[in-house]
Design an enzyme around this catalytic site. Structure first.
Site, short mmCIF file in Angstrom:
data_model
loop_
_atom_site.label_atom_id
_atom_site.label_comp_id
_atom_site.label_asym_id
_atom_site.label_seq_id
_atom_site.Cartn_x
_atom_site.Cartn_y
_atom_site.Cartn_z
CE LYS A 13 -2.27 -0.83 3.74
NZ LYS A 13 -1.64 -2.28 4.12
NE ARG A 88 -4.08 -1.35 10.29
CZ ARG A 88 -2.87 -0.58 9.56
NH1 ARG A 88 -2.98 0.60 8.91
NH2 ARG A 88 -1.88 -1.34 9.32
NE ARG A 127 7.38 -3.01 5.73
CZ ARG A 127 6.24 -2.84 5.83
NH1 ARG A 127 5.38 -2.38 4.73
NH2 ARG A 127 5.70 -2.83 6.91
NE ARG A 160 6.30 -0.47 9.72
CZ ARG A 160 5.21 -0.50 9.17
NH1 ARG A 160 5.04 0.27 7.75
NH2 ARG A 160 4.14 -0.79 9.73
NE ARG A 171 2.15 -4.87 11.31
CZ ARG A 171 3.10 -4.68 10.37
NH1 ARG A 171 4.16 -5.34 10.48
NH2 ARG A 171 2.84 -3.63 9.35
P1 AMP Z 1 1.13 0.70 8.82
O1 AMP Z 1 2.18 1.70 8.51
O2 AMP Z 1 -0.14 1.38 8.01
O3 AMP Z 1 1.19 -0.85 8.70
O4 AMP Z 1 0.40 0.86 10.42
C1 AMP Z 1 1.65 0.58 11.30
C2 AMP Z 1 0.80 0.47 12.77
O5 AMP Z 1 0.08 1.52 13.07
C3 AMP Z 1 -0.46 -0.46 12.63
O6 AMP Z 1 0.04 -1.85 13.04
C4 AMP Z 1 -1.33 -0.15 13.97
O7 AMP Z 1 -0.74 -0.24 15.24
C5 AMP Z 1 -1.17 1.66 13.75
N1 AMP Z 1 -2.15 2.09 13.11
C6 AMP Z 1 -1.92 2.61 11.61
N2 AMP Z 1 -3.52 2.94 11.05
C7 AMP Z 1 -4.05 2.59 11.95
C8 AMP Z 1 -5.75 2.69 12.07
N3 AMP Z 1 -6.24 3.13 10.98
N4 AMP Z 1 -6.27 2.18 13.01
C9 AMP Z 1 -5.49 1.61 14.03
N5 AMP Z 1 -4.17 1.59 14.17
C10 AMP Z 1 -3.56 1.91 13.15
#
Ligand code: AMP
Length: 215
Positions: A13, A88, A127, A160, A171
């Site tokens: 994404k 999400r 990654r 990360r 996750r």
């Molecule tokens: P991402 O970079 O999109 O994989 O997000 C990393 C982490 O941020 C996720 O595993 C969640 O802990 C938190 N996070 C990001 N976006 C959301 C969301 N819309 N709702 C809840 N937690 C989020």
């Protein structure tokens, strides 16, 4: 254009949102990036979010919906946006619908990016992300002469915390339980379009672009 890129962690994404943002000149809104910045800056939000993110869990709907309200009522997203990582959960998707109605904005499409779980685990383990420019690399695909330095800007490349193997499985579980049901929500609104996200980045990006022009 108002677009949501939807799909499991590691599906691409962020990579595709960045490419589309540059090609279409629309802002890329990544809630994950926003939270990581807050963690790095040690803000109140960052302090609350860090433990939750490191555990592979979701930050509360209340916080995330508040963040999205601020973003969508700002100048930046007035003429369009590409959402990456939001919504999400079903309550987030419903809140987004209400917010967009309030702002008299309509979504064009929700692109559902699909790959196998095996590929996800493999990709996330390989990654690396640049601390400075945010560019994402994959040790299997990108030929990095120095895996600690970003070829794009010279910034430091890092893995990360939530890409460590034990957190990745957590996750994926959270994705299947809380996030995957959002697909049906958009399918019922006739907004969902599926794309096979396995293959060459440029081919997948072109497939997504082709979908957008039909909306
Ligand atoms: P991402 O970079 O999109 O994989 O997000 C990393 C982490 O941020 C996720 O595993 C969640 O802990 C938190 N996070 C990001 N976006 C959301 C969301 N819309 N709702 C809840 N937690 C989020």
């Amino acid at each position: 254009m108002r677009i949501i890129l939807f799909g499991p962690p590691g599906v691409g994404k962020g990579t595709h949102a960045k490419l589309l943002s540059a090609k279409l000149n629309i802002p890329h809104i990544s809630t994950g990036d926003m939270l990581r910045k807050a963690v790095a800056a040690e803000t109140e939000l960052g302090k609350k979010a860090k433990a939750v993110m490191d555990a592979g869990q979701l930050v509360s709907d209340e916080i995330m919906i508040g963040i999205m309200r601020d973003v969508l009522t700002s100048e930046k997203t007035k003429n369009g946006f590409i959402l990456d990582g939001f919504p999400r959960t079903l309550p987030q998707a419903e809140a987004l619908t209400h917010l967009l109605n309030e702002l008299r904005m309509q979504l064009n499409t929700v692109v559902n990016m699909e790959i196998s779980e095996r590929e996800i685990v493999d990709r996330l383990g390989k990654r690396l992300t640049c601390r400075k420019c945010g560019k994402i690399y994959n040790l299997n695909i990108d030929k990095l002469s120095n895996p600690t330095k970003c070829p794009n800007c010279g910034g430091e490349l890092y893995q990360r915390d939530d890409d460590k193997p034990e957190t990745v499985l957590k996750r994926l579980r959270v994705y299947n339980e809380s996030t995957a049901p959002v697909k049906n929500y958009y399918k019922n609104l006739d907004l969902l379009q599926n794309v096979n996200a396995s293959g060459r980045i440029e081919d997948i990006n072109n497939a997504i672009l082709a979908m957008l022009t039909h909306r």
